[in-house]
Design a protein around this motif. Structure first.
Motif, PDB file in Angstrom:
ATOM      1  N   LEU A 283       0.814  -0.952  -0.117  1.00 53.20           N
ATOM      2  CA  LEU A 283       0.091  -0.032   0.012  1.00 53.20           C
ATOM      3  C   LEU A 283       0.996   1.136   0.000  1.00 53.20           C
ATOM      4  CD1 LEU A 283      -3.108  -0.202   0.138  1.00 53.20           C
ATOM      5  CD2 LEU A 283      -3.143   0.522   2.378  1.00 53.20           C
ATOM      6  N   LEU A 284       0.785   2.187  -1.070  1.00 58.40           N
ATOM      7  CA  LEU A 284       1.616   3.225  -1.373  1.00 58.40           C
ATOM      8  C   LEU A 284       0.901   4.411  -0.727  1.00 58.40           C
ATOM      9  CD1 LEU A 284       4.256   4.185  -2.141  1.00 58.40           C
ATOM     10  CD2 LEU A 284       3.334   4.580  -4.667  1.00 58.40           C
ATOM     11  N   VAL A 285       1.425   5.204   0.051  1.00 61.00           N
ATOM     12  CA  VAL A 285       0.586   6.182   1.029  1.00 61.00           C
ATOM     13  C   VAL A 285       1.374   7.628   0.590  1.00 61.00           C
ATOM     14  CG1 VAL A 285      -0.689   7.338   2.766  1.00 61.00           C
ATOM     15  CG2 VAL A 285      -0.404   4.804   2.418  1.00 61.00           C
ATOM     16  N   THR A 286       1.026   8.518   0.362  1.00 58.19           N
ATOM     17  CA  THR A 286       1.264   9.922   0.296  1.00 58.19           C
ATOM     18  C   THR A 286       0.508  10.879   0.603  1.00 58.19           C
ATOM     19  OG1 THR A 286       3.000  11.406  -0.683  1.00 58.19           O
ATOM     20  CG2 THR A 286       1.197  10.615  -2.302  1.00 58.19           C
ATOM     21  N   ASP A 287       0.908  12.141   0.911  1.00 52.07           N
ATOM     22  CA  ASP A 287       0.032  13.307   1.712  1.00 52.07           C
ATOM     23  C   ASP A 287      -0.405  14.321   0.406  1.00 52.07           C
ATOM     24  OD1 ASP A 287       2.280  14.659   1.478  1.00 52.07           O
ATOM     25  OD2 ASP A 287       2.320  15.227   3.459  1.00 52.07           O
ATOM     26  N   ALA A 288      -0.907  15.240   0.994  1.00 49.23           N
ATOM     27  CA  ALA A 288      -1.374  16.050  -0.014  1.00 49.23           C
ATOM     28  C   ALA A 288      -0.134  16.964  -0.757  1.00 49.23           C
ATOM     29  CB  ALA A 288      -2.296  17.364   0.654  1.00 49.23           C
ATOM     30  N   ARG A 289       0.631  17.248  -0.174  1.00 45.70           N
ATOM     31  CA  ARG A 289       2.057  17.965  -0.621  1.00 45.70           C
ATOM     32  C   ARG A 289       2.483  16.902  -1.619  1.00 45.70           C
ATOM     33  NH1 ARG A 289       7.543  19.657   2.449  1.00 45.70           N
ATOM     34  NH2 ARG A 289       8.470  19.887   0.741  1.00 45.70           N
ATOM     35  N   GLY A 290       2.435  15.524  -1.231  1.00 48.19           N
ATOM     36  CA  GLY A 290       3.121  14.826  -2.171  1.00 48.19           C
ATOM     37  C   GLY A 290       2.449  14.797  -3.337  1.00 48.19           C
ATOM     38  N   TYR A 291       0.963  14.725  -3.406  1.00 51.98           N
ATOM     39  CA  TYR A 291       0.219  14.706  -4.608  1.00 51.98           C
ATOM     40  C   TYR A 291       0.406  16.082  -5.359  1.00 51.98           C
ATOM     41  CZ  TYR A 291      -4.171  15.060  -7.326  1.00 51.98           C
ATOM     42  OH  TYR A 291      -4.850  15.238  -8.343  1.00 51.98           O
ATOM     43  N   ARG A 292       0.619  17.085  -4.680  1.00 52.87           N
ATOM     44  CA  ARG A 292       0.808  18.340  -5.481  1.00 52.87           C
ATOM     45  C   ARG A 292       2.199  18.455  -6.250  1.00 52.87           C
ATOM     46  NH1 ARG A 292      -0.716  20.875  -0.915  1.00 52.87           N
ATOM     47  NH2 ARG A 292       1.186  21.649  -0.456  1.00 52.87           N
ATOM     48  N   GLU A 293       3.166  17.985  -5.463  1.00 46.81           N
ATOM     49  CA  GLU A 293       4.698  18.029  -5.922  1.00 46.81           C
ATOM     50  C   GLU A 293       5.180  17.139  -6.698  1.00 46.81           C
ATOM     51  OE1 GLU A 293       7.047  19.391  -2.990  1.00 46.81           O
ATOM     52  OE2 GLU A 293       5.792  21.004  -2.171  1.00 46.81           O
ATOM     53  N   TYR A 294       4.651  15.759  -6.647  1.00 48.09           N
ATOM     54  CA  TYR A 294       5.109  14.802  -7.157  1.00 48.09           C
ATOM     55  C   TYR A 294       4.245  13.793  -7.989  1.00 48.09           C
ATOM     56  CZ  TYR A 294       8.753  16.116  -3.872  1.00 48.09           C
ATOM     57  OH  TYR A 294       9.772  16.929  -3.520  1.00 48.09           O
ATOM     58  N   VAL A 300      11.241  13.566 -14.509  1.00 49.94           N
ATOM     59  CA  VAL A 300      12.469  14.266 -15.259  1.00 49.94           C
ATOM     60  C   VAL A 300      12.215  15.746 -15.745  1.00 49.94           C
ATOM     61  CG1 VAL A 300      14.188  13.950 -17.019  1.00 49.94           C
ATOM     62  CG2 VAL A 300      13.346  12.140 -15.538  1.00 49.94           C
ATOM     63  N   GLU A 301      13.091  16.610 -15.230  1.00 48.92           N
ATOM     64  CA  GLU A 301      13.148  17.921 -15.940  1.00 48.92           C
ATOM     65  C   GLU A 301      12.654  17.961 -17.328  1.00 48.92           C
ATOM     66  OE1 GLU A 301      15.748  22.086 -16.597  1.00 48.92           O
ATOM     67  OE2 GLU A 301      16.562  20.221 -15.345  1.00 48.92           O
ATOM     68  N   GLY A 302      11.469  18.640 -17.665  1.00 49.65           N
ATOM     69  CA  GLY A 302      11.195  18.821 -19.247  1.00 49.65           C
ATOM     70  C   GLY A 302      10.032  17.857 -19.453  1.00 49.65           C
ATOM     71  N   ALA A 303       9.997  16.522 -18.770  1.00 49.63           N
ATOM     72  CA  ALA A 303       9.131  15.475 -19.304  1.00 49.63           C
ATOM     73  C   ALA A 303       7.802  15.802 -18.921  1.00 49.63           C
ATOM     74  CB  ALA A 303       9.514  14.260 -18.546  1.00 49.63           C
ATOM     75  N   PRO A 304       6.724  15.506 -19.755  1.00 46.86           N
ATOM     76  CA  PRO A 304       5.491  15.760 -19.573  1.00 46.86           C
ATOM     77  C   PRO A 304       4.767  15.087 -18.287  1.00 46.86           C
ATOM     78  CG  PRO A 304       5.582  14.117 -21.378  1.00 46.86           C
ATOM     79  CD  PRO A 304       6.900  14.606 -20.895  1.00 46.86           C
ATOM     80  N   ALA A 305       3.948  15.785 -17.703  1.00 46.11           N
ATOM     81  CA  ALA A 305       3.408  15.382 -16.330  1.00 46.11           C
ATOM     82  C   ALA A 305       2.245  14.617 -16.456  1.00 46.11           C
ATOM     83  CB  ALA A 305       3.243  16.553 -15.380  1.00 46.11           C
ATOM     84  N   THR A 306       1.858  13.759 -15.535  1.00 43.43           N
ATOM     85  CA  THR A 306       0.650  12.965 -15.658  1.00 43.43           C
ATOM     86  C   THR A 306       0.100  12.796 -14.228  1.00 43.43           C
ATOM     87  OG1 THR A 306       1.083  11.791 -17.644  1.00 43.43           O
ATOM     88  CG2 THR A 306      -0.755  10.844 -16.304  1.00 43.43           C
ATOM     89  N   ASP A 307      -1.217  13.078 -13.971  1.00 44.65           N
ATOM     90  CA  ASP A 307      -1.779  12.556 -12.674  1.00 44.65           C
ATOM     91  C   ASP A 307      -1.815  11.207 -12.574  1.00 44.65           C
ATOM     92  OD1 ASP A 307      -3.294  12.330 -10.297  1.00 44.65           O
ATOM     93  OD2 ASP A 307      -4.465  14.075 -10.672  1.00 44.65           O
ATOM     94  N   PHE A 309      -2.372   8.999 -10.093  1.00 42.88           N
ATOM     95  CA  PHE A 309      -3.236   8.722  -9.230  1.00 42.88           C
ATOM     96  C   PHE A 309      -4.749   8.805  -9.751  1.00 42.88           C
ATOM     97  CE2 PHE A 309      -6.652   9.350  -5.937  1.00 42.88           C
ATOM     98  CZ  PHE A 309      -6.385   8.291  -4.911  1.00 42.88           C
ATOM     99  N   ALA A 310      -4.867   9.557 -10.520  1.00 43.29           N
ATOM    100  CA  ALA A 310      -6.189   9.736 -11.386  1.00 43.29           C
ATOM    101  C   ALA A 310      -6.237   8.493 -12.242  1.00 43.29           C
ATOM    102  CB  ALA A 310      -6.341  11.093 -11.890  1.00 43.29           C
ATOM    103  N   LEU A 311      -5.155   8.357 -13.187  1.00 45.32           N
ATOM    104  CA  LEU A 311      -4.952   7.614 -14.229  1.00 45.32           C
ATOM    105  C   LEU A 311      -5.348   6.037 -13.655  1.00 45.32           C
ATOM    106  CD1 LEU A 311      -4.731   6.840 -16.993  1.00 45.32           C
ATOM    107  CD2 LEU A 311      -2.017   6.656 -16.739  1.00 45.32           C
ATOM    108  N   ALA A 312      -4.490   5.752 -12.613  1.00 46.39           N
ATOM    109  CA  ALA A 312      -4.714   4.371 -11.635  1.00 46.39           C
ATOM    110  C   ALA A 312      -6.099   4.197 -11.374  1.00 46.39           C
ATOM    111  CB  ALA A 312      -3.681   4.545 -10.496  1.00 46.39           C
ATOM    112  N   ARG A 313      -6.935   5.243 -11.016  1.00 46.76           N
ATOM    113  CA  ARG A 313      -8.140   5.145 -10.519  1.00 46.76           C
ATOM    114  C   ARG A 313      -8.990   4.764 -11.773  1.00 46.76           C
ATOM    115  NH1 ARG A 313     -10.515   9.525  -6.659  1.00 46.76           N
ATOM    116  NH2 ARG A 313     -10.281   8.235  -5.100  1.00 46.76           N
ATOM    117  N   ARG A 314      -8.944   5.647 -12.917  1.00 49.84           N
ATOM    118  CA  ARG A 314      -9.499   5.346 -13.991  1.00 49.84           C
ATOM    119  C   ARG A 314      -9.125   3.935 -14.622  1.00 49.84           C
ATOM    120  NH1 ARG A 314      -7.673  10.344 -15.590  1.00 49.84           N
ATOM    121  NH2 ARG A 314      -6.263   9.566 -17.240  1.00 49.84           N
ATOM    122  N   LYS A 315      -8.313   3.457 -14.391  1.00 48.05           N
ATOM    123  CA  LYS A 315      -7.845   1.909 -14.855  1.00 48.05           C
ATOM    124  C   LYS A 315      -8.386   0.882 -14.022  1.00 48.05           C
ATOM    125  CE  LYS A 315      -6.096   3.243 -18.707  1.00 48.05           C
ATOM    126  NZ  LYS A 315      -6.621   3.014 -20.074  1.00 48.05           N
TER     127      LYS A 315
END
Length: 443
Positions: A283-294, A300-307, A309-315
């Motif tokens: 079970l992987l657990v992070t907090d609200a700051r972890g959600y916002r920042e990570y 990696v700098e310059g790579a596109p960002a993806t949510d 958590f939201a993608l895992a939930r949709r899948k």
């Protein structure tokens, strides 16, 4: 099907495998004037390289030795030493290479278009030889002097074909697609592990090498992979998006509600550690700051960002948001976790208590509710066990003797990494270049 007829006359180099290692070696040899044949089992070239995007490794041998102390010294040095050559080779082929960025805190590397690179290598090979896809190698041929002299193939239409070669390179991408080989050489629980790789790398290179007298090295030394949402079908288009790199800024609990690893050292290392736990899930657990920042940030700098958590939930992954630490006490019984113990530990660490195991790189308390929770499992990209070679790419037997005429490169090779990782594409390019250059030097 063949893109050019497979020659019946001898070729200088037969490359079995059309991924990063094989195509790098083939293009290097072809551009050096050698006649080359590439044989790929899959319907198309690229292997697992088509899911990658960075050529990177440790910046120097001291760093490589620090993060990968148990890897083969000669092979580690070869990966680092050949890195600049690999970058130069991409540029020589006129494949755009981005500026260097930091990877995994200690590494340096460049983004590039792997699909373009593979196709550019293909065109270089076709100028001097042939490329055949959808073909399986049934056996290597051995001449009267005991030298590997080519291979017997079974083409896509079922017809047999013999290719005679001065040298043969095994670059079939590893054995991660074979459950029994994973269980034997990686971990007993790896038999059921999620595959984060192409499905064609099922141990052909390992089988062919051992049949010809080559040795296997690195048994039990681990694998490269990442944490992914459990109970989710991992499709190639989501190999990156569903890799939960943010675990470095999260807590990971096993079924007993225990933390068992320093999560901050790297998601790829945490994935190996999870495979040692009951049922290989956590079970992987992070907090609200972890959600916002990570979770929603770029790894990696310059790579596109993806949510993620939201993608895992949709899948369809097991994903919940806990309002506070106490919410873990209400965890569904069918999940199988000790929610009481997890609740106590989350609250304890949020209050600033010292973690055990320690969190050496990101020690901040995860104290900003709510908590984002994903059930995770390890996904395997390639194993660290494989064929034993020397720094020139030549296959070695159990006593260290060279198997004449036979080379190996890329994920078919064992010993480069042991419980650590510093770039797969760089290792593939380095070993592919080493093998090609050695063949060229003998002509």
């Amino acid at each position: 099907m063949p893109e050019a007829p497979t020659p019946t006359d001898p070729v200088d180099l037969l490359v079995l495998g059309g991924g990063m290692a094989g195509m790098t070696a083939a293009a290097r040899a072809a551009r050096s004037g050698l006649r080359v044949t590439v044989v790929e089992r899959a319907p198309e070239l690229g292997g697992s390289a088509q899911f990658a995007g960075y050529l990177w490794t440790a910046p120097d041998t001291a760093t490589m030795d620090e993060i990968n102390p148990h890897g083969d010294p000669e092979l580690k040095a070869a990966v680092v030493g050949r890195f600049a050559d690999a970058v130069a080779f991409l540029r020589d082929l006129e494949v755009p290479v981005a500026d260097a960025v930091t990877i995994l805190r200690f590494g340096r590397g460049h983004a590039f278009d792997t699909t373009l690179y593979i196709d550019t290598c293909r065109r270089a090979v076709l100028a001097q030889g042939s490329v055949t896809t959808g073909a399986r190698t049934t056996t290597l041929t051995i001449d009267a002097e005991g030298r590997v002299s080519g291979a017997e193939l079974l083409l896509a239409d079922g017809s047999p074909r013999t290719v005679r070669a001065g040298a043969t390179l095994l670059a079939t991408g590893g054995f991660q697609a074979d459950a029994e080989l994973r269980a034997r050489y990686v971990h007993a629980q790896a038999r059921e592990v999620t595959l984060r790789s192409n499905p064609w790398s099922s141990g052909d290179g390992l089988r062919l090498a051992t049949e010809a007298g080559g040795a296997v090295t690195g048994e039990g030394s681990g694998f490269y992979g990442h944490l992914v949402p459990a109970h989710v079908d991992l499709e190639p288009e989501h190999f990156v998006d569903l890799a939960l790199y943010y675990s470095e800024h999260a807590l990971l609990f096993n079924l007993a509600g225990e933390r068992f690893v320093d999560e901050t050292v790297g998601d790829h290392l945490t994935a190996m550690a999870l495979l040692d736990q009951p049922e290989g899930r956590g079970l992987l657990v992070t907090d609200a700051r972890g959600y916002r920042e990570y979770i929603t940030g770029s790894y990696v700098e310059g790579a596109p960002a993806t949510d993620k958590f939201a993608l895992a939930r949709r899948k369809g992954g097991r994903c919940v948001v806990a309002d506070d630490a106490d919410d873990f006490r209400a965890m569904p019984e069918e999940w199988g976790y000790d929610g009481e113990r997890i609740a106590e530990e989350v609250a304890r660490l949020a209050g600033g208590a010292p973690p055990s195991p320690p969190r050496t790189i990101d020690p901040r308390p995860l104290a900003e509710a709510p908590y984002y929770v994903v059930e995770v499992a390890a996904a395997l990209t390639f194993p660290f066990a494989g064929i034993r070679i020397d720094a020139r790419g030549r296959v070695l037997g159990a006593s260290g003797d060279v198997v004449p005429g036979l080379y190996a490169a890329g994920s078919d090779v064992g010993g480069i990494y042991a419980g650590a990782y510093a770039g797969g594409i760089a290792a593939a390019a380095a070993t592919g270049l080493a093998a090609a250059d050695d063949v060229v030097s003998t002509k």
